[in-house]
Design a protein around this motif. Structure first.
Motif, mmCIF file in Angstrom:
data_model
loop_
_atom_site.group_PDB
_atom_site.id
_atom_site.type_symbol
_atom_site.label_atom_id
_atom_site.label_comp_id
_atom_site.label_asym_id
_atom_site.label_seq_id
_atom_site.Cartn_x
_atom_site.Cartn_y
_atom_site.Cartn_z
ATOM 1 N N LEU A 84 -11.724 -2.731 -5.574
ATOM 2 C CA LEU A 84 -10.400 -3.328 -5.725
ATOM 3 C C LEU A 84 -9.756 -2.701 -6.952
ATOM 4 N N GLU A 85 -8.539 -2.209 -6.793
ATOM 5 C CA GLU A 85 -7.791 -1.587 -7.890
ATOM 6 C C GLU A 85 -6.538 -2.407 -8.140
ATOM 7 N N LEU A 86 -6.252 -2.637 -9.412
ATOM 8 C CA LEU A 86 -5.042 -3.362 -9.786
ATOM 9 C C LEU A 86 -4.317 -2.594 -10.876
ATOM 10 N N GLU A 87 -3.020 -2.699 -10.889
ATOM 11 C CA GLU A 87 -2.200 -2.211 -11.996
ATOM 12 C C GLU A 87 -1.240 -3.332 -12.343
ATOM 13 N N PRO A 100 -1.053 -8.579 -11.982
ATOM 14 C CA PRO A 100 -0.882 -7.341 -11.213
ATOM 15 C C PRO A 100 0.516 -7.172 -10.640
ATOM 16 N N THR A 101 0.954 -5.921 -10.627
ATOM 17 C CA THR A 101 2.188 -5.535 -9.947
ATOM 18 C C THR A 101 1.855 -4.700 -8.710
ATOM 19 N N TRP A 102 0.580 -4.259 -8.621
ATOM 20 C CA TRP A 102 0.113 -3.455 -7.490
ATOM 21 C C TRP A 102 -1.375 -3.710 -7.314
ATOM 22 N N THR A 153 -6.094 -0.988 1.926
ATOM 23 C CA THR A 153 -5.073 -1.981 2.205
ATOM 24 C C THR A 153 -4.327 -2.311 0.922
ATOM 25 N N ASN A 154 -3.021 -2.161 0.923
ATOM 26 C CA ASN A 154 -2.233 -2.621 -0.215
ATOM 27 C C ASN A 154 -2.052 -4.128 -0.075
ATOM 28 N N ILE A 155 -2.339 -4.832 -1.153
ATOM 29 C CA ILE A 155 -2.223 -6.288 -1.195
ATOM 30 C C ILE A 155 -1.005 -6.583 -2.051
#
Length: 160
Positions: free
Chosen positions: A84-87, A136-138, A155-157
């Motif tokens: 899982l990646e978050l920005e 998160p913004t992304w 999958t973009n959440i």
């Protein structure tokens, strides 16, 4: 393209369960001089994918976040290939923190290693602990356990 596809509620649920099942992730920040920094942090999250973590005042990550509030965060598993990646934007919430279930979970995660404890426990007891929240913004969920196309595994959440 996979970025334009509607968000699958089951994948969102799986991504959140994955995030809640782990205790540590990699935080990426930018130094005041513009250099990238990464470090492992203990964290807890809430149902909106907001990441909560602690550090000591004056550490490189605290200095970085005072200069650049943008950060990235990754949690990954090797045995079951998922990530899982978050920005997003990080905020110091030390002064406004309240004891709630997320802070309780963060404390539990922080103390989860019975042999060594969290790295913060190795520093001077008089050091000031700072409490941060990454909103998160992304968000992108990568589940590499099935599928053979980008749209099947990434999958973009939507961020809260």
């Amino acid at each position: 393209m996979y970025m334009d596809m509607p968000i699958d509620p089951e994948k969102r649920k799986a991504a959140l369960a994955f995030l809640k099942a782990h205790r540590t992730g990699v935080l990426a920040t930018i130094s005041p001089e513009g250099a990238p920094h990464t470090r492992l942090v203990y964290y807890a999250c809430d149902d909106a994918f907001i990441i909560h973590f602690l550090t000591l005042k004056g550490t490189r990550k605290a200095v970085d976040l005072a200069s650049h509030r943008q950060a990235a965060f990754t949690v990954a598993a090797e045995q079951v290939p998922q990530a899982l990646e978050l920005e997003g934007t990080v905020e110091d919430v030390t002064e406004t923190a309240t004891i709630d279930s997320t802070l309780s979970k963060l404390t539990e995660n922080w103390l989860s290693n019975p042999s060594y404890g969290a790295p913060l426990t190795r520093f001077d007891a008089g050091s000031i602990i700072t409490y941060y929240r990454l909103t998160p913004t992304w968000i992108r969920w990568g589940d590499f356990t099935s599928g053979h196309k980008t749209a099947d595994v990434l999958t973009n959440i939507s961020a809260p």
